[in-house]
Design an enzyme around this catalytic site. Structure first.
Site, PDB file in Angstrom:
ATOM      1  CG  HIS A   1      -8.272  -0.245  -3.057  1.00  0.00           C
ATOM      2  ND1 HIS A   1      -7.593  -1.294  -2.718  1.00  0.00           N
ATOM      3  CD2 HIS A   1      -9.108   0.142  -1.864  1.00  0.00           C
ATOM      4  CE1 HIS A   1      -7.906  -1.564  -1.397  1.00  0.00           C
ATOM      5  NE2 HIS A   1      -8.541  -0.486  -0.912  1.00  0.00           N
TER       6      HIS A   1
ATOM      7  CG  ASP B   1     -13.327   6.180  -1.424  1.00  0.00           C
ATOM      8  OD1 ASP B   1     -13.295   6.122  -0.338  1.00  0.00           O
ATOM      9  OD2 ASP B   1     -12.276   6.212  -2.426  1.00  0.00           O
TER      10      ASP B   1
ATOM     11  NE  ARG C   1      -4.027   0.523   1.736  1.00  0.00           N
ATOM     12  CZ  ARG C   1      -5.288   0.600   2.281  1.00  0.00           C
ATOM     13  NH1 ARG C   1      -5.287   1.246   3.317  1.00  0.00           N
ATOM     14  NH2 ARG C   1      -6.364  -0.179   1.710  1.00  0.00           N
TER      15      ARG C   1
ATOM     16  CD  GLN D   1     -13.116  -1.682  -0.961  1.00  0.00           C
ATOM     17  OE1 GLN D   1     -12.237  -1.546  -0.083  1.00  0.00           O
ATOM     18  NE2 GLN D   1     -14.214  -2.194  -0.666  1.00  0.00           N
TER      19      GLN D   1
ATOM     20  NE  ARG E   1     -10.655  -5.425   0.277  1.00  0.00           N
ATOM     21  CZ  ARG E   1      -9.833  -4.258   0.808  1.00  0.00           C
ATOM     22  NH1 ARG E   1     -10.447  -3.444   1.305  1.00  0.00           N
ATOM     23  NH2 ARG E   1      -8.380  -4.449   0.809  1.00  0.00           N
TER      24      ARG E   1
ATOM     25  CB  CYS F   1     -14.219   1.113  -0.394  1.00  0.00           C
ATOM     26  SG  CYS F   1     -13.783   2.924  -0.181  1.00  0.00           S
TER      27      CYS F   1
END
Ligand code: CP
Ligand code: NVA
Length: 310
Positions: free
Chosen positions: A128, A226, A101, A131, A295, A267
Site C-alpha cells: 500500500h 491496521d 486497487r 499509504q 493522503r 491507516c
C-alpha cells in the site's frame, strides 16, 4: 521505460524524500499547482472498496487541473471476457495515469507490465505505497524527522500495510517491531522478510517480528495498527480472528508502555474495540485523521512525480 509505483521500495529513499518535500509544498501552496496536470486523465480501477483512497485521488486530480475516472471492476470485462493485458493496453490509449486497487498482486503486476502509462498501486495483497507516503509525511510533521525513531506495529502482519511499513522502515534505517500472532496466516511472507533483510543490510535497519505486544511497544515513538478484517476476509472468520488478535490490541495500557510522547497511527478504516480501543483512537495521541488528510497531498505529489513534473 515507464515508471510504476507498485510497492514502496519501487522508489529510492531519495525519491521518497523528494516526494514528501513536494507534498509539503502542495499542502502549503495548492494554488501554485492548479494546472499542473491540466488536460490529463487518471483512470482508477477498483476491485475492493475504498473511502479515503478513492476520494483523495479524485479530489487530488481535480485540484491539479486534471480529471479522474472511477471505474469499478464490476463494470469491467477484466479477467472474464477480456484479459488484463488487453485491458491495460486499451486503457493506456486514453489516459496518462492509471491507478488500481485489486485483490491479487499478480493482477497488479500484469496491469503494470502491459500498461503504457504509469500504474499506481492503490492497494493489493502485497503493498500500500500511497499509504506509506501519507504516513511518512504525517510522521515528519508530528515527530519532526524521518530518522532515529522506533515504530511498533500490532495485529495482522500477513498484511499489505505491514509489508510496506517493513519495507519503508528498512529503507530509512529505522527500528520496527512487528507484534503479531504466531502462524503463517498472521505473519509476513518469506518473500517480504527476504526483501526487508536485504534492504536492512545496507541501511542498518532493525526489523523484528515478535509475538509479545508489550515487548514490541517498549521505547516506541510510534504505535501503528491496521484492521483485523482487511477487505476480502470472509465475515465468518471475524470471531476467530478477534480472539487470536486480542492480545495485540492497542489499548491505553499498551500505549503507556511506549514512550510518554508516543503517537498512535492507523491507516483506517478502524473498528473500535478491535485493533484499538476507542480511548486510544479518539485520544490526544491519535493522528489518524492527519494520516487520512495527508493522503491527498502525497498522492498529488506521486502523480506529479510519475508524470515527470518535478
Ligand atoms: N487507508 C485507506 O486506504 O483507506 P480506504 O480503504 O478507505 O481507501
Ligand atoms: N489491510 C487493510 C488496509 C486498508 C487500507 C486492507 O487490506 O483492508
Amino acid at each position: 521505460m515507464v515508471r510504476h509505483l507498485l510497492k514502496i521500495s519501487d522508489l529510492t529513499k531519495a525519491e521518497i524524500e523528494k516526494i514528501i518535500d513536494k507534498s509539503i509544498e502542495l499542502k502549503n501552496n495548492p494554488q501554485k499547482f492548479t494546472s499542473a496536470l491540466e488536460g490529463e486523465t487518471l483512470l482508477m480501477i477498483f476491485e475492493k472498496p475504498s473511502l479515503r483512497t478513492r476520494i483523495s485521488f479524485e479530489v487530488g486530480m481535480q485540484q491539479l487541473g486534471g480529471h479522474a475516472i472511477f471505474y469499478s471492476i464490476k463494470d469491467a470485462p477484466l479477467g472474464r471476457k477480456e484479459n488484463i493485458q488487453d485491458t491495460a493496453k486499451a486503457a493506456s490509449r486514453y489516459i496518462s495515469l492509471m491507478a488500481a486497487r485489486l485483490y491479487k498482486r499478480h493482477d497488479m503486476w500484469d496491469l503494470a507490465k502491459y500498461s503504457d502509462v504509469p500504474v499506481i498501486n492503490m492497494l493489493d495483497d502485497f503493498a500500500h505505497p500511497c499509504q506509506m507516503m501519507g504516513d511518512f509525511l504525517t510522521i515528519k510533521e508530528k515527530i519532526g524527522r524521518l530518522e532515529r525513531f522506533k515504530m511498533s506495529y500490532f495485529g495482522d502482519a500477513h498484511n499489505n500495510v505491514t509489508y510496506d511499513l517493513m519495507r519503508i522502515c528498512a529503507m530509512f534505517g529505522l527500528e520496527l517491531d512487528v507484534a503479531c500472532p504466531a502462524g503463517k496466516e498472521y505473519t509476513p511472507e518469506q518473500i517480504v522478510l527476504d526483501e526487508v533483510a536485504q534492504i536492512s543490510e545496507g541501511t542498518g535497519a532493525y526489523i523484528n517480528i515478535l509475538h509479545d505486544a508489550y515487548n514490541a511497544a517498549r521505547d516506541s515513538d510510534i504505535v501503528y495498527t491496521d484492521s483485523w478484517m482487511s477487505y476480502g476476509i470472509p465475515v465468518e472468520q471475524e470471531e476467530e480472528r478477534r480472539k487470536i488478535f486480542t492480545p495485540f490490541q492497542v489499548n491505553s495500557q499498551l500505549m503507556e508502555t511506549a514512550k510518554p510522547d508516543a503517537i498512535f497511527m492507523n491507516c483506517l478504516p478502524a473498528k473500535r474495540g478491535y485493533e484499538q480501543t476507542a480511548e486510544v483512537i479518539d485520544g490526544p495521541k491519535s493522528f489518524v485523521f492527519d494520516q487520512a488528510e495527508n493522503r491527498l497531498y502525497s498522492q498529488k505529489a506521486i502523480m506529479l512525480f510519475l508524470r515527470d513534473k518535478f
